[in-house]
Design a protein around this motif. Structure first.
Motif, PDB file in Angstrom:
ATOM      1  N   GLY A   1       0.827  -1.211   0.000  1.00 57.81           N
ATOM      2  CA  GLY A   1       0.000   0.000   0.000  1.00 57.81           C
ATOM      3  C   GLY A   1       0.854   1.251   0.000  1.00 57.81           C
ATOM      4  N   ALA A   2       1.926   1.243   0.797  1.00 63.63           N
ATOM      5  CA  ALA A   2       2.838   2.392   0.848  1.00 63.63           C
ATOM      6  C   ALA A   2       3.517   2.599  -0.506  1.00 63.63           C
ATOM      7  CB  ALA A   2       3.872   2.197   1.948  1.00 63.63           C
ATOM      8  N   TRP A   3       3.864   1.501  -1.185  1.00 61.19           N
ATOM      9  CA  TRP A   3       4.489   1.602  -2.506  1.00 61.19           C
ATOM     10  C   TRP A   3       3.526   2.258  -3.497  1.00 61.19           C
ATOM     11  CZ3 TRP A   3       3.887  -0.055  -7.550  1.00 61.19           C
ATOM     12  CH2 TRP A   3       5.017   0.072  -8.374  1.00 61.19           C
ATOM     13  N   TYR A   4       2.271   1.843  -3.506  1.00 61.50           N
ATOM     14  CA  TYR A   4       1.290   2.436  -4.419  1.00 61.50           C
ATOM     15  C   TYR A   4       0.995   3.890  -4.052  1.00 61.50           C
ATOM     16  CZ  TYR A   4       0.347  -1.577  -7.309  1.00 61.50           C
ATOM     17  OH  TYR A   4       0.478  -2.577  -8.233  1.00 61.50           O
ATOM     18  N   LYS A   5       1.023   4.214  -2.779  1.00 65.29           N
ATOM     19  CA  LYS A   5       0.823   5.607  -2.372  1.00 65.29           C
ATOM     20  C   LYS A   5       1.955   6.470  -2.911  1.00 65.29           C
ATOM     21  CE  LYS A   5       0.143   8.621   1.553  1.00 65.29           C
ATOM     22  NZ  LYS A   5      -0.200   8.731   2.964  1.00 65.29           N
ATOM     23  N   LYS A   6       3.190   6.018  -2.733  1.00 63.32           N
ATOM     24  CA  LYS A   6       4.363   6.770  -3.192  1.00 63.32           C
ATOM     25  C   LYS A   6       4.439   6.819  -4.717  1.00 63.32           C
ATOM     26  CE  LYS A   6       9.404   6.715  -2.883  1.00 63.32           C
ATOM     27  NZ  LYS A   6      10.577   5.996  -2.379  1.00 63.32           N
ATOM     28  N   THR A   7       4.110   5.711  -5.366  1.00 64.27           N
ATOM     29  CA  THR A   7       4.312   5.584  -6.799  1.00 64.27           C
ATOM     30  C   THR A   7       3.186   6.182  -7.636  1.00 64.27           C
ATOM     31  OG1 THR A   7       5.614   3.592  -6.403  1.00 64.27           O
ATOM     32  CG2 THR A   7       4.786   3.909  -8.632  1.00 64.27           C
ATOM     33  N   LEU A   8       1.929   5.938  -7.246  1.00 65.06           N
ATOM     34  CA  LEU A   8       0.803   6.382  -8.065  1.00 65.06           C
ATOM     35  C   LEU A   8      -0.201   7.236  -7.299  1.00 65.06           C
ATOM     36  CD1 LEU A   8       0.178   3.152 -10.189  1.00 65.06           C
ATOM     37  CD2 LEU A   8       1.217   5.302 -10.941  1.00 65.06           C
ATOM     38  N   GLY A   9       0.175   7.684  -6.109  1.00 63.20           N
ATOM     39  CA  GLY A   9      -0.669   8.624  -5.374  1.00 63.20           C
ATOM     40  C   GLY A   9      -1.928   8.036  -4.755  1.00 63.20           C
ATOM     41  N   PHE A  10      -1.964   6.726  -4.518  1.00 64.29           N
ATOM     42  CA  PHE A  10      -3.122   6.130  -3.858  1.00 64.29           C
ATOM     43  C   PHE A  10      -3.303   6.766  -2.485  1.00 64.29           C
ATOM     44  CE2 PHE A  10      -3.107   3.286  -7.170  1.00 64.29           C
ATOM     45  CZ  PHE A  10      -3.745   2.075  -6.964  1.00 64.29           C
ATOM     46  N   GLU A  11      -4.543   7.044  -2.125  1.00 62.78           N
ATOM     47  CA  GLU A  11      -4.851   7.505  -0.773  1.00 62.78           C
ATOM     48  C   GLU A  11      -5.292   6.281   0.011  1.00 62.78           C
ATOM     49  OE1 GLU A  11      -7.423  10.911  -0.614  1.00 62.78           O
ATOM     50  OE2 GLU A  11      -6.458  11.802  -2.363  1.00 62.78           O
ATOM     51  N   ILE A  12      -4.419   5.788   0.872  1.00 62.47           N
ATOM     52  CA  ILE A  12      -4.677   4.561   1.617  1.00 62.47           C
ATOM     53  C   ILE A  12      -5.469   4.896   2.880  1.00 62.47           C
ATOM     54  CG2 ILE A  12      -3.658   2.558   2.758  1.00 62.47           C
ATOM     55  CD1 ILE A  12      -3.168   2.641  -0.296  1.00 62.47           C
ATOM     56  N   ASP A  13      -6.622   4.269   3.048  1.00 56.61           N
ATOM     57  CA  ASP A  13      -7.462   4.449   4.225  1.00 56.61           C
ATOM     58  C   ASP A  13      -6.994   3.468   5.291  1.00 56.61           C
ATOM     59  OD1 ASP A  13      -9.531   4.203   6.162  1.00 56.61           O
ATOM     60  OD2 ASP A  13     -11.026   4.854   4.698  1.00 56.61           O
ATOM     61  N   ALA A  14      -6.488   3.982   6.388  1.00 57.28           N
ATOM     62  CA  ALA A  14      -5.927   3.145   7.447  1.00 57.28           C
ATOM     63  C   ALA A  14      -6.962   2.200   8.053  1.00 57.28           C
ATOM     64  CB  ALA A  14      -5.314   4.018   8.534  1.00 57.28           C
ATOM     65  N   SER A  15      -8.228   2.541   7.986  1.00 60.88           N
ATOM     66  CA  SER A  15      -9.243   1.696   8.615  1.00 60.88           C
ATOM     67  C   SER A  15      -9.398   0.338   7.925  1.00 60.88           C
ATOM     68  CB  SER A  15     -10.592   2.421   8.663  1.00 60.88           C
ATOM     69  OG  SER A  15     -11.133   2.573   7.365  1.00 60.88           O
ATOM     70  N   TYR A  16      -9.108   0.265   6.623  1.00 62.91           N
ATOM     71  CA  TYR A  16      -9.209  -1.026   5.943  1.00 62.91           C
ATOM     72  C   TYR A  16      -8.006  -1.321   5.036  1.00 62.91           C
ATOM     73  CZ  TYR A  16     -10.892   1.365   1.697  1.00 62.91           C
ATOM     74  OH  TYR A  16     -11.005   2.159   0.592  1.00 62.91           O
TER      75      TYR A  16
END
Length: 129
Positions: free
Chosen positions: A21-36
């Motif tokens: 998830g962190a890789w996709y956030k850094k690479t393609l700007g995904f906003e990762i919701d910590a709750s799920y």
């Protein structure tokens, strides 16, 4: 009769979902919701003509190669060339040659866990002509 209205999500196994998830956030700007631990893409954010495609492939398809996974994920992106630079800069492996169809530009990469991802920059409002 009830009917499906669209694809509500893409779910798959991950060796380390937080790291991926962190890789996709850094690479393609995904906003990762910590709750799920996932990311929600709202239809209002999609470019005009965007759609979700549901498409089974033949069991012996080579389209998902070089990944050995039985699936491939397609992501709509705003700028294919920039996304490819970001993927490479963050250790993703580009595969195949980008191509352009009447309805969009496409390119592929393998993520850190071996998943093949197809990127789609919509052209001509995504019309399949």
């Amino acid at each position: 009769m009830g009917k499906a209205l669209g694809v509500g999500g893409v779910f798959f196994h991950s060796k380390n979902r937080k790291t991926l998830g962190a890789w996709y956030k850094k690479t393609l700007g995904f906003e990762i919701d910590a709750s799920y631990g996932g990311s929600s893409f709202m239809y209002e954010q999609a470019p005009k003509g965007a759609c979700t495609v549901w498409g089974p492939f033949k069991d012996d398809t080579e389209y998902f190669e070089p990944s050995t996974k039985p699936f491939m994920i397609n992501l709509i992106v705003d700028d294919l060339d920039e996304c490819l630079k970001q993927v490479e800069a963050n250790g993703g492996v580009l595969v195949g040659k980008p191509c352009e169809e009447a309805y969009g530009k496409f390119a592929w990469f393998i993520d850190p866990e071996g998943n093949k991802i197809e990127l789609w920059e919509i052209l001509n409002e995504g019309k399949f002509e």
